[in-house]
Design a protein around this motif. Structure first.
Motif, PDB file in Angstrom:
ATOM      1  N   PHE A  21      -1.188  -3.888  -7.086  1.00 34.75           N
ATOM      2  CA  PHE A  21      -1.291  -2.481  -6.709  1.00 34.75           C
ATOM      3  C   PHE A  21      -0.599  -1.630  -7.769  1.00 34.75           C
ATOM      4  CE2 PHE A  21      -1.371  -4.999  -2.893  1.00 34.75           C
ATOM      5  CZ  PHE A  21      -2.353  -4.417  -2.125  1.00 34.75           C
ATOM      6  N   ASP A  22      -1.376  -0.763  -8.417  1.00 34.70           N
ATOM      7  CA  ASP A  22      -0.792   0.187  -9.371  1.00 34.70           C
ATOM      8  C   ASP A  22      -1.798   1.296  -9.588  1.00 34.70           C
ATOM      9  OD1 ASP A  22       0.247   1.503 -11.802  1.00 34.70           O
ATOM     10  OD2 ASP A  22       1.604  -0.216 -11.842  1.00 34.70           O
ATOM     11  N   ASP A  23      -1.329   2.533  -9.556  1.00 41.24           N
ATOM     12  CA  ASP A  23      -2.248   3.654  -9.740  1.00 41.24           C
ATOM     13  C   ASP A  23      -2.645   3.859 -11.194  1.00 41.24           C
ATOM     14  OD1 ASP A  23       0.462   4.404 -10.059  1.00 41.24           O
ATOM     15  OD2 ASP A  23      -0.022   6.524  -9.815  1.00 41.24           O
ATOM     16  N   GLN A  24      -2.006   3.186 -12.127  1.00 41.12           N
ATOM     17  CA  GLN A  24      -2.377   3.276 -13.537  1.00 41.12           C
ATOM     18  C   GLN A  24      -3.380   2.170 -13.873  1.00 41.12           C
ATOM     19  OE1 GLN A  24       1.062   3.277 -16.066  1.00 41.12           O
ATOM     20  NE2 GLN A  24       1.993   4.997 -14.984  1.00 41.12           N
ATOM     21  N   ASP A  34       5.731   3.859  -7.220  1.00 41.06           N
ATOM     22  CA  ASP A  34       5.266   5.237  -7.046  1.00 41.06           C
ATOM     23  C   ASP A  34       3.753   5.305  -7.152  1.00 41.06           C
ATOM     24  OD1 ASP A  34       7.959   6.237  -6.935  1.00 41.06           O
ATOM     25  OD2 ASP A  34       8.058   5.902  -9.091  1.00 41.06           O
ATOM     26  N   MET A  35       3.111   5.398  -5.980  1.00 38.70           N
ATOM     27  CA  MET A  35       1.651   5.482  -5.923  1.00 38.70           C
ATOM     28  C   MET A  35       1.255   6.562  -4.931  1.00 38.70           C
ATOM     29  SD  MET A  35       0.557   1.466  -5.861  1.00 38.70           S
ATOM     30  CE  MET A  35       1.697   1.065  -4.546  1.00 38.70           C
ATOM     31  N   PRO A  36       0.013   7.025  -5.033  1.00 39.46           N
ATOM     32  CA  PRO A  36      -0.464   8.005  -4.050  1.00 39.46           C
ATOM     33  C   PRO A  36      -0.504   7.404  -2.640  1.00 39.46           C
ATOM     34  CG  PRO A  36      -2.013   7.770  -5.898  1.00 39.46           C
ATOM     35  CD  PRO A  36      -0.977   6.708  -6.040  1.00 39.46           C
ATOM     36  N   LEU A  92      -6.321   1.645  -0.136  1.00 40.38           N
ATOM     37  CA  LEU A  92      -7.649   1.091  -0.402  1.00 40.38           C
ATOM     38  C   LEU A  92      -7.751  -0.396  -0.083  1.00 40.38           C
ATOM     39  CD1 LEU A  92      -8.596   2.928  -3.711  1.00 40.38           C
ATOM     40  CD2 LEU A  92      -9.430   3.367  -1.401  1.00 40.38           C
ATOM     41  N   CYS A  93      -6.649  -1.005   0.231  1.00 41.02           N
ATOM     42  CA  CYS A  93      -6.642  -2.434   0.564  1.00 41.02           C
ATOM     43  C   CYS A  93      -6.905  -2.592   2.062  1.00 41.02           C
ATOM     44  CB  CYS A  93      -5.302  -3.049   0.195  1.00 41.02           C
ATOM     45  SG  CYS A  93      -5.177  -4.803   0.643  1.00 41.02           S
ATOM     46  N   PRO A  94      -7.875  -3.425   2.438  1.00 41.88           N
ATOM     47  CA  PRO A  94      -8.155  -3.630   3.862  1.00 41.88           C
ATOM     48  C   PRO A  94      -6.942  -4.113   4.661  1.00 41.88           C
ATOM     49  CG  PRO A  94      -9.861  -4.649   2.519  1.00 41.88           C
ATOM     50  CD  PRO A  94      -8.792  -4.187   1.583  1.00 41.88           C
ATOM     51  N   LEU A  95      -6.007  -4.795   4.015  1.00 42.58           N
ATOM     52  CA  LEU A  95      -4.828  -5.298   4.730  1.00 42.58           C
ATOM     53  C   LEU A  95      -3.923  -4.178   5.218  1.00 42.58           C
ATOM     54  CD1 LEU A  95      -3.975  -8.298   2.397  1.00 42.58           C
ATOM     55  CD2 LEU A  95      -5.019  -8.404   4.671  1.00 42.58           C
ATOM     56  N   SER A  96      -4.011  -3.009   4.601  1.00 40.30           N
ATOM     57  CA  SER A  96      -3.158  -1.902   5.037  1.00 40.30           C
ATOM     58  C   SER A  96      -3.721  -1.192   6.258  1.00 40.30           C
ATOM     59  CB  SER A  96      -2.945  -0.904   3.896  1.00 40.30           C
ATOM     60  OG  SER A  96      -4.139  -0.234   3.607  1.00 40.30           O
ATOM     61  N   GLU A 112      -7.146 -15.997  -8.720  1.00 38.60           N
ATOM     62  CA  GLU A 112      -8.153 -15.098  -8.162  1.00 38.60           C
ATOM     63  C   GLU A 112      -7.387 -13.785  -7.978  1.00 38.60           C
ATOM     64  OE1 GLU A 112     -11.152 -15.183  -4.378  1.00 38.60           O
ATOM     65  OE2 GLU A 112      -9.161 -16.032  -4.095  1.00 38.60           O
ATOM     66  N   VAL A 113      -7.900 -12.697  -8.536  1.00 43.39           N
ATOM     67  CA  VAL A 113      -7.122 -11.458  -8.587  1.00 43.39           C
ATOM     68  C   VAL A 113      -7.861 -10.317  -7.889  1.00 43.39           C
ATOM     69  CG1 VAL A 113      -5.922  -9.828 -10.087  1.00 43.39           C
ATOM     70  CG2 VAL A 113      -6.249 -12.195 -10.845  1.00 43.39           C
ATOM     71  N   PHE A 114      -7.122  -9.597  -7.045  1.00 48.88           N
ATOM     72  CA  PHE A 114      -7.628  -8.380  -6.408  1.00 48.88           C
ATOM     73  C   PHE A 114      -6.707  -7.250  -6.838  1.00 48.88           C
ATOM     74  CE2 PHE A 114      -9.012 -11.805  -3.695  1.00 48.88           C
ATOM     75  CZ  PHE A 114     -10.299 -11.449  -3.345  1.00 48.88           C
ATOM     76  N   THR A 115      -7.284  -6.165  -7.351  1.00 48.96           N
ATOM     77  CA  THR A 115      -6.476  -5.019  -7.767  1.00 48.96           C
ATOM     78  C   THR A 115      -6.868  -3.788  -6.965  1.00 48.96           C
ATOM     79  OG1 THR A 115      -7.981  -4.331  -9.533  1.00 48.96           O
ATOM     80  CG2 THR A 115      -6.247  -5.925 -10.125  1.00 48.96           C
ATOM     81  N   PHE A 116      -5.869  -2.944  -6.737  1.00 54.68           N
ATOM     82  CA  PHE A 116      -6.072  -1.708  -5.982  1.00 54.68           C
ATOM     83  C   PHE A 116      -5.240  -0.601  -6.627  1.00 54.68           C
ATOM     84  CE2 PHE A 116      -6.434  -5.287  -3.089  1.00 54.68           C
ATOM     85  CZ  PHE A 116      -7.625  -5.038  -2.432  1.00 54.68           C
ATOM     86  N   PRO A 117      -5.795   0.633  -6.739  1.00 56.11           N
ATOM     87  CA  PRO A 117      -5.016   1.728  -7.304  1.00 56.11           C
ATOM     88  C   PRO A 117      -3.930   2.248  -6.353  1.00 56.11           C
ATOM     89  CG  PRO A 117      -7.243   2.450  -6.791  1.00 56.11           C
ATOM     90  CD  PRO A 117      -7.186   0.985  -6.518  1.00 56.11           C
ATOM     91  N   HIS A 118      -4.049   1.910  -5.079  1.00 56.43           N
ATOM     92  CA  HIS A 118      -2.998   2.230  -4.108  1.00 56.43           C
ATOM     93  C   HIS A 118      -3.272   1.435  -2.825  1.00 56.43           C
ATOM     94  CE1 HIS A 118      -5.774   4.963  -2.031  1.00 56.43           C
ATOM     95  NE2 HIS A 118      -6.041   5.478  -3.216  1.00 56.43           N
TER      96      HIS A 118
END
Length: 149
Positions: free
Chosen positions: A8-11, A63-65, A37-41, A28-34
């Motif tokens: 997780f990183d907004d950059q 520090d992310m949105p 957007l992750c279904p787990l949240s 196996e990699v999953f990336t999210f800008p915040h």
């Protein structure tokens, strides 16, 4: 053995660099800008079966949105997340952040970090990951928003 990482990183550049690092190590990699957007949240409790985890590693920027990294990680822990290897990244850690991370067993990487720091951490934690552990396929299923669905 195949590993899994959630990043997780907004950059975008940081996400791409970390994706490449983990991918080159066979993850196996999953990336999210915040985290939003992750279904787990989106769920109130960990959706993974009791004998499984969503990932071997979660690494998140502070520090992310929408939600900061500590809030997201604490939320996941409180939901029952069984990922044992969690790290936070930031260029602005305070003494309180270090104390809190230590109490939660979270690794800290101060930005700008060296990829060798992450690699060293991965070398250490991969020794502790059971070869026969099971990972949830949460990303292949629709995760209900609440128990009524």
């Amino acid at each position: 053995m195949n590993y899994r990482a959630l990043i997780f990183d907004d950059q975008k550049e940081i996400r791409q660099i970390l994706w490449s690092l983990f991918d080159n190590r066979g993850y196996e990699v999953f990336t999210f800008p915040h985290p939003a957007l992750c279904p787990l949240s989106e769920v109130n409790e960990c959706p993974c079966p009791k004998d499984q985890a969503c990932s071997d590693v979660i690494i998140s920027d502070m520090d992310m949105p929408f939600k900061d990294g500590f809030a997201f990680i604490e939320e996941q822990i409180n939901k029952g997340c069984r990922c044992n290897h969690i790290a936070l990244m930031s260029g602005a850690f305070t003494k309180e952040h270090f104390t809190k991370a230590n109490s939660l067993g979270i690794m800290i990487f101060k930005k700008p970090f060296r990829l060798s720091e992450i690699n060293h951490w991965l070398d250490q934690i991969e020794k502790d990951i059971a070869p026969k552990r099971k990972l949830s396929d949460w990303f292949l299923k629709r995760i209900p928003q609440n128990k009524e669905e």
